[in-house]
Structures are given as C-alpha cells and as structure tokens.
Design a protein around this motif. Structure first.
Motif, PDB file in Angstrom:
ATOM      1  N   ILE A 124      -1.648  -5.743  54.445  1.00 59.81           N
ATOM      2  CA  ILE A 124      -0.954  -4.493  54.749  1.00 59.81           C
ATOM      3  C   ILE A 124      -0.407  -4.515  56.177  1.00 59.81           C
ATOM      4  CG2 ILE A 124      -1.266  -1.999  55.023  1.00 59.81           C
ATOM      5  CD1 ILE A 124      -3.309  -2.207  52.693  1.00 59.81           C
ATOM      6  N   LEU A 125      -1.184  -5.074  57.106  1.00 59.16           N
ATOM      7  CA  LEU A 125      -0.700  -5.204  58.487  1.00 59.16           C
ATOM      8  C   LEU A 125       0.546  -6.092  58.546  1.00 59.16           C
ATOM      9  CD1 LEU A 125      -4.081  -5.598  60.407  1.00 59.16           C
ATOM     10  CD2 LEU A 125      -2.584  -3.589  60.362  1.00 59.16           C
ATOM     11  N   ASP A 126       0.525  -7.167  57.787  1.00 60.84           N
ATOM     12  CA  ASP A 126       1.685  -8.056  57.733  1.00 60.84           C
ATOM     13  C   ASP A 126       2.896  -7.295  57.193  1.00 60.84           C
ATOM     14  OD1 ASP A 126       3.444 -10.178  57.618  1.00 60.84           O
ATOM     15  OD2 ASP A 126       2.269 -11.373  56.203  1.00 60.84           O
ATOM     16  N   ALA A 127       2.693  -6.491  56.144  1.00 63.40           N
ATOM     17  CA  ALA A 127       3.793  -5.730  55.550  1.00 63.40           C
ATOM     18  C   ALA A 127       4.408  -4.753  56.541  1.00 63.40           C
ATOM     19  CB  ALA A 127       3.287  -4.969  54.321  1.00 63.40           C
ATOM     20  N   ILE A 128       3.595  -4.206  57.417  1.00 61.86           N
ATOM     21  CA  ILE A 128       4.076  -3.219  58.390  1.00 61.86           C
ATOM     22  C   ILE A 128       4.821  -3.887  59.546  1.00 61.86           C
ATOM     23  CG2 ILE A 128       3.331  -1.502  60.106  1.00 61.86           C
ATOM     24  CD1 ILE A 128       0.993  -0.856  58.164  1.00 61.86           C
ATOM     25  N   HIS A 129       4.358  -5.043  59.970  1.00 56.11           N
ATOM     26  CA  HIS A 129       4.860  -5.626  61.219  1.00 56.11           C
ATOM     27  C   HIS A 129       5.880  -6.748  61.032  1.00 56.11           C
ATOM     28  CE1 HIS A 129       2.307  -3.178  63.681  1.00 56.11           C
ATOM     29  NE2 HIS A 129       1.234  -3.524  63.003  1.00 56.11           N
ATOM     30  N   ARG A 130       6.171  -7.128  59.815  1.00 53.47           N
ATOM     31  CA  ARG A 130       7.190  -8.170  59.631  1.00 53.47           C
ATOM     32  C   ARG A 130       8.590  -7.554  59.749  1.00 53.47           C
ATOM     33  NH1 ARG A 130       7.598 -11.389  55.088  1.00 53.47           N
ATOM     34  NH2 ARG A 130       5.570 -12.162  55.743  1.00 53.47           N
ATOM     35  N   PRO A 131       9.660  -8.365  59.729  1.00 56.77           N
ATOM     36  CA  PRO A 131      11.011  -7.801  59.824  1.00 56.77           C
ATOM     37  C   PRO A 131      11.234  -6.740  58.753  1.00 56.77           C
ATOM     38  CG  PRO A 131      11.095 -10.186  60.019  1.00 56.77           C
ATOM     39  CD  PRO A 131       9.680  -9.842  59.666  1.00 56.77           C
ATOM     40  N   LEU A 132      11.831  -5.620  59.132  1.00 58.88           N
ATOM     41  CA  LEU A 132      12.067  -4.503  58.221  1.00 58.88           C
ATOM     42  C   LEU A 132      10.765  -4.033  57.578  1.00 58.88           C
ATOM     43  CD1 LEU A 132      15.319  -5.807  56.481  1.00 58.88           C
ATOM     44  CD2 LEU A 132      15.163  -4.153  58.333  1.00 58.88           C
ATOM     45  N   GLY A 133       9.739  -3.891  58.400  1.00 62.53           N
ATOM     46  CA  GLY A 133       8.408  -3.594  57.899  1.00 62.53           C
ATOM     47  C   GLY A 133       8.285  -2.232  57.248  1.00 62.53           C
ATOM     48  N   ALA A 134       7.216  -2.071  56.462  1.00 60.16           N
ATOM     49  CA  ALA A 134       6.951  -0.843  55.731  1.00 60.16           C
ATOM     50  C   ALA A 134       6.611   0.298  56.679  1.00 60.16           C
ATOM     51  CB  ALA A 134       5.808  -1.062  54.750  1.00 60.16           C
ATOM     52  N   THR A 135       7.106   1.494  56.369  1.00 66.86           N
ATOM     53  CA  THR A 135       6.783   2.690  57.147  1.00 66.86           C
ATOM     54  C   THR A 135       6.255   3.816  56.256  1.00 66.86           C
ATOM     55  OG1 THR A 135       9.034   3.562  56.949  1.00 66.86           O
ATOM     56  CG2 THR A 135       8.554   2.174  58.866  1.00 66.86           C
ATOM     57  N   THR A 136       6.185   3.571  54.950  1.00 69.65           N
ATOM     58  CA  THR A 136       5.731   4.579  53.995  1.00 69.65           C
ATOM     59  C   THR A 136       4.730   3.964  53.029  1.00 69.65           C
ATOM     60  OG1 THR A 136       7.481   4.062  52.406  1.00 69.65           O
ATOM     61  CG2 THR A 136       7.979   5.751  54.063  1.00 69.65           C
ATOM     62  N   LEU A 137       4.053   4.826  52.269  1.00 66.16           N
ATOM     63  CA  LEU A 137       3.121   4.330  51.251  1.00 66.16           C
ATOM     64  C   LEU A 137       3.843   3.468  50.221  1.00 66.16           C
ATOM     65  CD1 LEU A 137       1.006   7.573  50.688  1.00 66.16           C
ATOM     66  CD2 LEU A 137       0.160   5.417  51.626  1.00 66.16           C
ATOM     67  N   ASP A 138       5.008   3.910  49.767  1.00 68.83           N
ATOM     68  CA  ASP A 138       5.754   3.111  48.795  1.00 68.83           C
ATOM     69  C   ASP A 138       6.245   1.808  49.404  1.00 68.83           C
ATOM     70  OD1 ASP A 138       5.338   4.911  46.793  1.00 68.83           O
ATOM     71  OD2 ASP A 138       7.385   5.692  46.725  1.00 68.83           O
ATOM     72  N   GLY A 139       6.562   1.832  50.696  1.00 70.86           N
ATOM     73  CA  GLY A 139       6.967   0.594  51.362  1.00 70.86           C
ATOM     74  C   GLY A 139       5.853  -0.433  51.366  1.00 70.86           C
ATOM     75  N   VAL A 140       4.636   0.009  51.640  1.00 74.69           N
ATOM     76  CA  VAL A 140       3.471  -0.888  51.570  1.00 74.69           C
ATOM     77  C   VAL A 140       3.261  -1.355  50.140  1.00 74.69           C
ATOM     78  CG1 VAL A 140       0.960  -0.997  51.812  1.00 74.69           C
ATOM     79  CG2 VAL A 140       2.337   0.081  53.601  1.00 74.69           C
ATOM     80  N   LYS A 141       3.360  -0.431  49.197  1.00 72.31           N
ATOM     81  CA  LYS A 141       3.126  -0.761  47.785  1.00 72.31           C
ATOM     82  C   LYS A 141       4.089  -1.835  47.291  1.00 72.31           C
ATOM     83  CE  LYS A 141       4.306   2.294  44.616  1.00 72.31           C
ATOM     84  NZ  LYS A 141       4.241   3.477  43.718  1.00 72.31           N
TER      85      LYS A 141
END
Length: 469
Positions: free
Chosen positions: A409-426
């Motif tokens: 989840i940390l990788d998903a948030i901090h990579r290019p165009l990272g997630a900022t929402t629950l659906d983005g993480v999902k």
C-alpha cells in the motif's frame, strides 16, 4: 505552450501518452477525476479480444488484431498481468452454425489465427461446465484476459516516468481555436497547446463538437456486471461468449486474471453520461442470460456488482484522426469494445498521425520498461526476507482477503501517480477487492493514506475529484 495535450487518462489516452513520451515533446494529460482509470477503463470485462467479430476492413478490426498481437510484449515491458486463456463463442442449436461460420470467416479475413468450430463433445473436453443447451462453439485460442486497472496504470506510470505531465482533478470546460493553436479552459486554469488529442470517452463528442461543425454523437451504453468470489473462479477456463448482437458481444462468463468469475455485461443505451449505477433489472438479465452459456454457476458466491459505460458511436466504428475542419485536433472517439485490446495499437496509430504533422525526434533516455507493485506473498522466502529487512511494513497484513501488506500500500501511494483514495489503493494493490469487499481493511487503509498524505481522516475519500497534491 504545450506541444500536445491529451484529454482523458483512460487506457487509450495513457497508451497514447506513453507512445508519444518516446519523443522530445512537451506533453500534458488532463483528467477531470482525482485518479487515472476512473471512467470507461475502470469498469469493463478485462478481455483481450481475438478480433473475430469486427467487420473486416474497419479500424476496429485492424487495431484489435494488432493490439492483441502486442499484448504479450507490452505486459512484460510494463509489468501488468495478462494471460491467453482463449475464448469460445457458443451457439444453442444447429441454426446457429452459419453465424459461427461467419465469425470464423471474418476472423480469418482479419488475420486471427488458430480458430476452429468445435462440436459439443469436443468443446466439453475443454469446458465441462458448458450449458446443456450448447450445440457447438467457435474456439479462439488467441483470446485473453488482463487486469484493466493494471494495464491502464502501467501505461500512465511509464508515461510519467518519461516526462509526461498529468493534471488530475482538471476538468475541461471549453476548447477554442486561437490561430493555429488551441486554448483549453479548465477548472484549474487555462492551457495552450499546438495539438489536442481527444480521448475523453463518453464525453469525446462534447469536445469534438466545440471545435467542429461536423458533429458526432456518443451514446453511453451501460453494462451491468456481477463478480463472484475466487471459490468460483475455476468454473471455466476460457472466456465464454454468446453470439454477438447489434449491441455487442452479449453476456459473457469469464475467469478474471486474479481468479474470480465475472458475469456480464448488459447493453443498455442511455443519455446520462454519469449513470453508472446498477439496476435490479440489469443484474437479473445478467444472471438469466449467462446460464445459457455455462451451468452450475454458484450465484450465492456473488461478492459485488458494478456497471460501466461504453462510448458507443452511432456508426459502431472507432473515430481516430484529425478533424477535417479543426486542424491539429485529433479525435480518439467511440472507443468501445475492443478498445482495451486495441489500446497499444491506438497509441501507435495516433503517433503516426502526429508524425505526418510534426517532426518527432526520439529521446536518448526513453525508459522502455516499468516495474509494477511487488506482491509480497508471491515472492520466494529469500526475497521476502530481503524486503522485510528493508521495510518492516511488508510484514503487516492489511487486507486479509487478498493478503495485501502495508508495504504494498505504501508503494501504491508513493510511486509515480500514486494513489490518494481508497479506490486508488484498491485498483493498484487489490486491497478491498476480496470477499468482504473492504469491510475489514478500510479503516487501516484510511489511516495509512492519512498518515502518508498528511491529511485528516475526514479528508480521505473513497474516490472523487480533488486538487492534486
């Protein structure tokens, strides 16, 4: 002044952005939502179509077959999940054989290889759970399945790696021709560009009609789906289609790339470009029609339902090209099925259009490959230990259904165009996509998002527009 502005960060827009990022161009993608893959591309079947049902000689047929042929290479280079599981089209009686034969001949004319019509007994050897009423099938070995989110995100991230600017939460309000260039008014200010690429899905007609007297009309075509738990994922191995109609390929039954079973979609023409809610009638139609193809479907294993909109152009063809009375404005409109399959080829096709208009100089430092988020529990023990030594967050399971760790989840948030929402993480990690549908992991994912983005818990959203960090 930008060289190129692309409107829409769906799979077509991002595939174009990635292809153009090879060149010395100043490129910007404008997307009204808070994340990429928030429109048509987020809610589809995830099917890589063989190319048998597109009318020979059409752009759909050409780009479908080319896109299909590129999928193996692109999935390896950009590290998204793809599998050639093969497709079947079923008919219910002897009267359906001529329709299968027509699809077979169309496929051959389009360049699809390996197809053949199988009698029921032959088909049952491959798919024992075909419905009792299935008489024969057309077998297409080149068909496949893909993660639609993973593919869209992979193209976007690689484009960003190569210098493409993404402006999320940026809604286009007006496009005007100013001399040889274009001025685009948005809720985030004014942008100017030499070329516009209109990849706006169901809104592509709106933007086309702002600059051209030759109007087009896009009809949103809603499709309802049901998703079943992974315990049902091995019911079939192939993607099972019914004979296509004038509204599409009909209700299908398919395994997903992650091991679930997917049923759908319907094909209901509407005018509301935002109407993505399922209906009881639509879902009932899905459940009834899929039993004509496959038996023993465990409907009690449905874990969620959803609907998506396809961008249907009245002539049923992709519209890709420079607008005749608006030079420098390039439409990528009417990209319904097989748009996902065609996306890699659409990127090349649009590049070739631009190459006739301007000089494209290749970059010396173009990054050809992109690495996706590592699924920690799929790693060998030695690799797991290495990851844990570098980051203990990989030792914390956040989503128990899908076994997703905090490190992912940390990788998903901090990579290019990272997630900022629950659906983005999902969509990036599958946290929340399992049997409980985020019932248990939502609070923890919210805490991680708030901590990493320096936000209050009340500011964390499931999805939706928000100014970019």
């Amino acid at each position: 002044m930008k060289d190129v502005i692309i409107i829409g960060a769906g799979v077509s827009g991002c595939a174009i952005a990635r292809e153009l990022s090879r060149y010395q161009l100043d490129i910007c993608v404008l997307e009204r939502e808070s994340d990429i893959c928030e429109g048509t591309s987020k809610a589809n079947s995830g099917i890589v179509h063989g190319g048998f049902d597109a009318k020979p000689g059409t752009l759909k047929a050409k780009l479908n077959v080319l896109g299909n042929s590129m999928m193996d290479e692109m999935s390896k280079k950009l590290d998204f999940e793809f599998k050639r599981n093969g497709s079947m089209v079923v008919c219910q009686n002897e009267m359906g054989i001529p329709a299968l034969e027509k699809l077979l001949e169309q496929g051959k004319e389009n360049g699809v290889k390996g197809m053949k019509i199988l009698k029921r007994e032959q088909a049952l050897e491959l798919e024992p759970n075909l419905a009792d009423g299935v008489y024969a099938v057309l077998h297409i070995p080149s068909g496949g399945i893909v993660c639609p989110f993973g593919m869209n995100i992979a193209y976007a991230e690689n484009a960003a790696q190569n210098g493409v600017e993404f402006k999320l939460g940026t809604e286009v309000q007006l496009i005007e021709r100013v001399g040889q260039d274009y001025r685009i008014q948005t809720n985030q200010g004014v942008f100017e560009t030499k070329y516009v690429i209109n990849a706006a899905g169901v809104y592509a007609d709106v933007f086309h009609n702002m600059v051209s007297e030759q109007k087009i009309h896009i009809t949103p075509r809603r499709g309802d789906y049901c998703l079943l738990d992974k315990t049902a994922g091995d019911l079939v191995r192939h993607t099972i289609f019914q004979l296509p109609t004038e509204k599409g390929k009909g209700v299908l039954v398919t395994p997903t790339i992650h091991g679930n079973l997917l049923l759908g979609p319907t094909a209901i023409d509407i005018e509301d470009k935002e109407a993505t809610a399922t209906t009881a009638k639509g879902l009932q139609e899905v459940l009834e029609k899929c039993t004509k193809s496959v038996k023993n479907i465990p409907f009690k294993q449905v874990i969620t339902s959803f609907a998506g909109l396809r961008a249907h152009e009245e002539h049923g063809e992709f519209i890709i090209g420079e607008v005749e009375d608006a030079k420098g404005f390039i439409d990528v409109a009417g990209i319904e099925s097989p748009g996902l399959t065609s996306a890699p080829a659409i990127g090349i096709y649009v590049r070739d259009i631009l190459a006739e208009k301007m000089e494209l100089k290749e970059k010396e430092n173009f990054v050809e490959e992109r690495k996706g988020i590592v699924r920690f529990l799929d790693l060998p023990k030695e690799e797991q230990n290495r990851f844990l030594q570098e980051n203990q967050a990989y030792g914390q399971i956040v989503c128990r259904c899908e076994q997703i760790t905090e490190g992912e989840i940390l990788d998903a948030i901090h990579r290019p165009l990272g997630a900022t929402t629950l659906d983005g993480v999902k969509r990036r990690t599958r946290a929340g996509m399992g049997r409980c549908q985020a019932g248990f992991c939502t609070p923890k994912v919210m805490e991680i998002l708030a901590r990493e983005l320096h936000l209050e818990l009340k500011d964390i959203r499931k999805n939706g527009r928000r100014d970019v960090r």
